[in-house]
Design a protein around this motif. Structure first.
Motif, mmCIF file in Angstrom:
data_model
loop_
_atom_site.group_PDB
_atom_site.id
_atom_site.type_symbol
_atom_site.label_atom_id
_atom_site.label_comp_id
_atom_site.label_asym_id
_atom_site.label_seq_id
_atom_site.Cartn_x
_atom_site.Cartn_y
_atom_site.Cartn_z
ATOM 1 N N GLN A 65 40.014 50.846 29.210
ATOM 2 C CA GLN A 65 39.239 50.968 29.963
ATOM 3 C C GLN A 65 39.886 49.627 31.538
ATOM 4 O O GLN A 65 39.514 49.788 32.819
ATOM 5 C CB GLN A 65 37.925 50.253 30.036
ATOM 6 N N PRO A 66 40.949 49.014 30.983
ATOM 7 C CA PRO A 66 41.692 48.775 32.092
ATOM 8 C C PRO A 66 42.242 48.989 32.875
ATOM 9 O O PRO A 66 42.368 49.045 33.891
ATOM 10 C CB PRO A 66 42.086 47.042 31.428
ATOM 11 N N TYR A 67 42.668 50.388 31.999
ATOM 12 C CA TYR A 67 43.824 50.817 32.627
ATOM 13 C C TYR A 67 42.717 51.386 33.624
ATOM 14 O O TYR A 67 43.211 52.320 34.802
ATOM 15 C CB TYR A 67 44.405 51.958 32.154
ATOM 16 N N LYS A 68 41.397 52.347 33.492
ATOM 17 C CA LYS A 68 40.580 53.576 33.652
ATOM 18 C C LYS A 68 40.316 52.218 35.368
ATOM 19 O O LYS A 68 40.209 52.771 36.711
ATOM 20 C CB LYS A 68 39.304 53.629 33.611
ATOM 21 N N ASP A 69 40.324 51.257 35.399
ATOM 22 C CA ASP A 69 39.941 50.125 36.323
ATOM 23 C C ASP A 69 40.740 50.144 37.378
ATOM 24 O O ASP A 69 40.375 50.619 38.204
ATOM 25 C CB ASP A 69 39.077 49.149 35.667
ATOM 26 N N LEU A 70 42.321 49.649 36.542
ATOM 27 C CA LEU A 70 42.808 49.527 37.809
ATOM 28 C C LEU A 70 43.331 51.258 38.531
ATOM 29 O O LEU A 70 43.803 50.899 39.215
ATOM 30 C CB LEU A 70 44.836 49.666 36.398
ATOM 31 N N LEU A 71 43.557 52.475 38.248
ATOM 32 C CA LEU A 71 43.299 53.518 38.617
ATOM 33 C C LEU A 71 42.317 53.376 39.870
ATOM 34 O O LEU A 71 42.214 53.259 40.455
ATOM 35 C CB LEU A 71 43.612 54.990 37.552
ATOM 36 N N GLY A 73 39.848 51.747 40.236
ATOM 37 C CA GLY A 73 38.459 50.659 40.920
ATOM 38 C C GLY A 73 37.531 50.338 40.204
ATOM 39 O O GLY A 73 36.963 50.576 38.948
ATOM 40 N N THR A 74 36.760 49.092 40.653
ATOM 41 C CA THR A 74 36.280 48.963 39.875
ATOM 42 C C THR A 74 35.374 47.305 40.363
ATOM 43 O O THR A 74 36.336 46.550 41.396
ATOM 44 C CB THR A 74 36.304 48.023 38.466
ATOM 45 N N GLU A 75 34.212 46.764 39.895
ATOM 46 C CA GLU A 75 33.390 45.365 41.122
ATOM 47 C C GLU A 75 33.393 45.123 39.561
ATOM 48 O O GLU A 75 33.119 45.058 39.131
ATOM 49 C CB GLU A 75 32.188 46.437 41.534
ATOM 50 N N TYR A 76 33.860 43.877 40.125
ATOM 51 C CA TYR A 76 33.807 42.234 39.335
ATOM 52 C C TYR A 76 34.035 40.981 39.940
ATOM 53 O O TYR A 76 33.636 41.004 40.945
ATOM 54 C CB TYR A 76 34.677 42.764 38.756
ATOM 55 N N LEU A 77 33.353 40.102 39.438
ATOM 56 C CA LEU A 77 33.088 38.983 39.365
ATOM 57 C C LEU A 77 34.653 38.138 39.261
ATOM 58 O O LEU A 77 35.242 38.475 37.912
ATOM 59 C CB LEU A 77 32.206 38.125 38.522
ATOM 60 N N ASP A 78 35.297 37.471 39.972
ATOM 61 C CA ASP A 78 36.466 36.868 40.281
ATOM 62 C C ASP A 78 35.791 34.972 39.298
ATOM 63 O O ASP A 78 34.903 35.284 39.452
ATOM 64 C CB ASP A 78 37.102 36.663 41.401
ATOM 65 N N TYR A 80 36.103 32.271 40.866
ATOM 66 C CA TYR A 80 34.980 31.569 41.521
ATOM 67 C C TYR A 80 33.973 32.201 41.544
ATOM 68 O O TYR A 80 32.516 31.793 42.722
ATOM 69 C CB TYR A 80 35.385 31.775 43.017
ATOM 70 N N GLY A 81 33.336 32.840 41.038
ATOM 71 C CA GLY A 81 31.902 33.951 40.973
ATOM 72 C C GLY A 81 31.534 34.662 42.253
ATOM 73 O O GLY A 81 30.093 35.253 41.948
ATOM 74 N N HIS A 82 32.467 35.205 42.757
ATOM 75 C CA HIS A 82 32.830 36.212 44.161
ATOM 76 C C HIS A 82 32.549 37.919 43.347
ATOM 77 O O HIS A 82 33.598 37.983 42.303
ATOM 78 C CB HIS A 82 33.334 35.816 44.702
ATOM 79 N N ILE A 83 32.114 38.625 44.250
ATOM 80 C CA ILE A 83 31.772 39.964 43.876
ATOM 81 C C ILE A 83 33.352 40.160 44.307
ATOM 82 O O ILE A 83 33.541 40.290 45.810
ATOM 83 C CB ILE A 83 30.539 41.149 43.893
ATOM 84 N N VAL A 84 34.087 41.295 43.494
ATOM 85 C CA VAL A 84 34.898 41.966 44.123
ATOM 86 C C VAL A 84 35.512 43.779 44.054
ATOM 87 O O VAL A 84 34.467 43.699 43.373
ATOM 88 C CB VAL A 84 36.351 41.261 43.670
ATOM 89 N N LEU A 85 35.089 43.746 45.219
ATOM 90 C CA LEU A 85 35.134 45.312 45.073
ATOM 91 C C LEU A 85 37.212 45.716 45.514
ATOM 92 O O LEU A 85 37.536 45.704 46.237
ATOM 93 C CB LEU A 85 34.266 46.422 46.828
ATOM 94 N N TYR A 86 37.150 46.303 44.167
ATOM 95 C CA TYR A 86 38.586 46.587 43.922
ATOM 96 C C TYR A 86 38.993 48.140 44.287
ATOM 97 O O TYR A 86 37.837 48.682 43.297
ATOM 98 C CB TYR A 86 39.566 46.135 42.517
#
Length: 204
Positions: A65-71, A73-78, A80-86
């Motif tokens: 799954q990490p490779y799927k997200d790398l390719l 994109g995904t939404e995750y919390l960093d 600091y608890g901030h939402i990141v849209l990669y």
């Protein structure tokens, strides 16, 4: 050869003419992968990543799954608890490819040496104008590459093959390039607070 993007992907970001043959565009996609993305990700992660692709360029269903997200994109919390849209690898690959395409398309190779191309429907850009345009595309590519780097730092436990190496940045590609983005604070772990400010200052 596995191609991470194609002409359809390209058109999601830039209005490239349909008259450009996919086979020609693939030449620059390959160069961007081998000369820009591979040094950036590191050989170990890059080759292991490609080993999870099918021959048609699609990621295998059983890929981590990490490779799927790398390719993709995904939404995750960093941390600091901030939402990141990669957004994934696509925009970085598109703009590195576009820079290489523009740089090459400005020159025509003849039996007597390279010359500036002439176009029936418009005037060719001057050399300084071409350099400026290439730098703009590489600047955008590097900004998106920093997003990849942040994603890898934030999820470093999922990418044991990735090793941060500052030299990877200076080896993305030869010729004119933007180095300012490469010095942003968030390129180092635990210092992402100035991310928006630094990028905004650079682009202005």
């Amino acid at each position: 050869m596995i191609y991470l993007i194609n002409q359809t992907t390209f058109q999601q970001y830039e209005d490239i003419t349909v008259n450009i043959k996919p086979e020609r565009l693939k030449v620059f996609i390959k160069k961007a992968q081998e000369l820009d993305l591979k040094p950036f990700l590191g050989h170990a992660l890059y080759y292991d990543f490609l080993n999870h692709f099918n021959e048609d360029g699609t990621l295998q269903d059983d890929a981590p799954q990490p490779y799927k997200d790398l390719l993709n994109g995904t939404e995750y919390l960093d941390d600091y608890g901030h939402i990141v849209l990669y957004e994934g690898l696509a925009p970085t690959m598109v703009y590195f490819t576009f820079a290489r395409f523009i740089e090459n398309d400005a020159v025509h190779y003849t039996a007597t040496g390279p010359v500036i191309k002439r176009h029936e429907n418009g005037d060719a850009l001057s050399s300084p104008e071409v350099v400026k345009l290439v730098q703009q595309q590489r600047s955008i590519a590097n900004a998106y590459a920093n997003d990849i780097e942040k994603f890898l730092w934030d999820n470093k436990a999922d990418f044991p093959l990735w090793r941060y190496n500052a030299k990877n940045k200076s080896s993305r590609q030869a010729g004119p390039r933007i180095r300012g983005v490469d010095k942003t604070d968030f390129n180092y772990p635990g210092s992402y607070n100035n991310y928006n400010l630094t990028i905004t200052e650079f682009l202005n």
